[in-house]
Design an enzyme around this catalytic site. Structure first.
Site, PDB file in Angstrom:
ATOM      1  N   LYS A  37       0.803  -1.237   0.000  1.00  0.00           N
ATOM      2  CA  LYS A  37       0.000   0.000   0.000  1.00  0.00           C
ATOM      3  C   LYS A  37       0.833   1.283   0.000  1.00  0.00           C
ATOM      4  CE  LYS A  37      -3.980  -2.304   2.169  1.00  0.00           C
ATOM      5  NZ  LYS A  37      -4.661  -2.599   3.445  1.00  0.00           N
ATOM      6  N   TYR A  97      -5.551  -4.721  -7.605  1.00  0.00           N
ATOM      7  CA  TYR A  97      -5.323  -4.761  -6.156  1.00  0.00           C
ATOM      8  C   TYR A  97      -4.976  -6.178  -5.687  1.00  0.00           C
ATOM      9  CZ  TYR A  97      -6.154  -4.609  -1.149  1.00  0.00           C
ATOM     10  OH  TYR A  97      -6.005  -4.751   0.211  1.00  0.00           O
ATOM     11  N   VAL A 154      -0.717  -9.033   6.013  1.00  0.00           N
ATOM     12  CA  VAL A 154      -1.201 -10.285   6.602  1.00  0.00           C
ATOM     13  C   VAL A 154      -0.411 -11.514   6.146  1.00  0.00           C
ATOM     14  CG1 VAL A 154      -3.577  -9.566   7.129  1.00  0.00           C
ATOM     15  CG2 VAL A 154      -3.032 -10.465   4.860  1.00  0.00           C
TER      16      VAL A 154
HETATM   17  N1  GLN Z   1      -4.994  -8.898   0.627  1.00  0.00           N
HETATM   18  C1  GLN Z   1      -5.384  -8.450   1.941  1.00  0.00           C
HETATM   19  C2  GLN Z   1      -6.788  -7.871   1.879  1.00  0.00           C
HETATM   20  O1  GLN Z   1      -7.047  -7.113   1.000  1.00  0.00           O
HETATM   21  C3  GLN Z   1      -4.402  -7.454   2.458  1.00  0.00           C
HETATM   22  C4  GLN Z   1      -4.707  -7.028   3.872  1.00  0.00           C
HETATM   23  C5  GLN Z   1      -3.516  -6.919   4.752  1.00  0.00           C
HETATM   24  O2  GLN Z   1      -2.405  -7.318   4.466  1.00  0.00           O
HETATM   25  N2  GLN Z   1      -3.768  -6.397   5.928  1.00  0.00           N
HETATM   26  O3  GLN Z   1      -7.619  -8.173   2.697  1.00  0.00           O
END
Ligand code: GLN
Length: 332
Positions: free
Chosen positions: A89, A210, A280
């Protein structure tokens, strides 16, 4: 790897002998100790919101630190690839700023912390995402890059992130497919953004960008170098390349400071005091301006979606070297 850089070591802590230990630089010995201490931390769990991520090995643990003179220190599983997820991001936000200009970006994405979890579907009073670090704001950034680059948007992002890392980054196709198959909440956010004119293009195409950007594969070493590039006003300290503008970097570090760790952001900056972003997949990227970039990988997550061991490493580093960014003096 590019000439001019220097790999200090990639040996795990447990391999150390007394003689070898004493010849290791103090910083590496400190990272060894962090690795040895925090490997015992078995709290938290791997992400389970998509089947592919739940296959991560919870025992993996890598720590890498890149300094602004291009030294990269590595301990543990620093060569294990994992998906970048939300750590994409900040880079896509910086790219949107440089590609579309701050005015356009700021006309649709806020910069206030939301205090919400990363996947919150809530928008601000103007019906815009609170900031580019939560999913809504990140999907809006992907939408802006799509607006500028059309079908080439993902490749543009992948190439840009590769310049931050100093090597060509690939995509985990299985994670991408899994994200795409199960990403209804992110799709809902996408449609909400489109109905509020934050996204102008086809929502499915933007979401595809995304989902793919979240599935880009990195290692702890990569994210240390990417973080060091953020800390170095956009110049990759290993390749020497100016990847993005200092203007975009300062704005990106600002939103990382206020919102990078989601609903743990206030606590994080209070206790650790280093701009950071987690994902995550188990990564945490920390960038201390004019000092260093830290990348850690351990897929056991706490309830906020932040790596449990990664937080411990950053806290220990900040404390040991007195790195809190609001505890500086002129001669520091
Ligand atoms: N791919 C995950 C989502 O869009 C990314 C979220 C994260 O890393 N916190 O839910």
């Amino acid at each position: 790897m590019t000439s001019g850089s220097h790999v200090a070591s990639a040996q795990p802590a447990k391999a150390s002998s007394a003689a070898w230990t004493s010849s290791r630089p103090p910083l590496l010995r400190f990272l060894d100790r962090c690795h040895a201490d925090f490997v015992a931390e078995t709290g938290g769990d791997v992400a389970r919101y998509i089947p592919e991520l739940s296959k991560a090995d919870p025992s993996h643990f890598g720590i890498s630190l890149a300094t602004l003179d291009g030294h990269v220190y590595e301990v543990g599983d620093t060569k294990v690839p994992f998906t970048i997820q939300s750590m994409s991001k900040p880079f896509v936000f910086a790219l949107a700023l440089d590609t579309l200009g701050a005015e356009r970006v700021e006309s649709v994405i806020g910069v206030e912390p939301s205090g919400d979890p990363f996947n919150s579907i809530r928008l601000n009073a103007e019906n815009h995402p609170f900031n580019p670090m939560v999913n809504a704001g990140a999907i809006a950034c992907s939408g802006l890059v799509h607006e500028a680059k059309g079908a080439g948007a993902f490749e543009h992002i992948r190439r840009e992130l590769s310049r931050f890392a100093g090597r060509d980054l690939g995509v985990d196709e299985a994670v991408y497919r899994s994200e795409s198959l199960t990403g209804d909440r992110n799709r809902a956010i996408g449609y909400l953004l489109r109905t509020n004119a934050v996204i102008k293009d086809n929502v499915a195409e933007v979401l595809d960008v995304y989902f793919r950007q979240c599935a880009i594969l990195v290692t702890a070493r990569d994210i240390a170098i990417m973080a060091a590039t953020l800390a170095n006003r956009g110049i990759n300290p290993v390749t020497g390349e100016q990847v993005t503008t200092p203007y975009a970097i300062a704005r990106t570090l600002s939103v990382m400071t206020s919102s990078g760790m989601y609903d743990y952001a206030g606590e994080w900056i209070y206790r650790i005091g280093i701009p950071a972003k987690s994902g995550v997949g188990g990564g945490i990227l920390s960038a201390l301006p004019a000092r260093l970039g830290l990348g850690s990988y351990s897929p056991r997550l706490d309830r906020h979606g932040n790596s449990v061991r990664g937080i411990r490493v950053c806290a220990a580093l900040s404390r040991h070297y007195d790195l809190h960014m609001l505890n500086r003096s002129d001669d520091a």
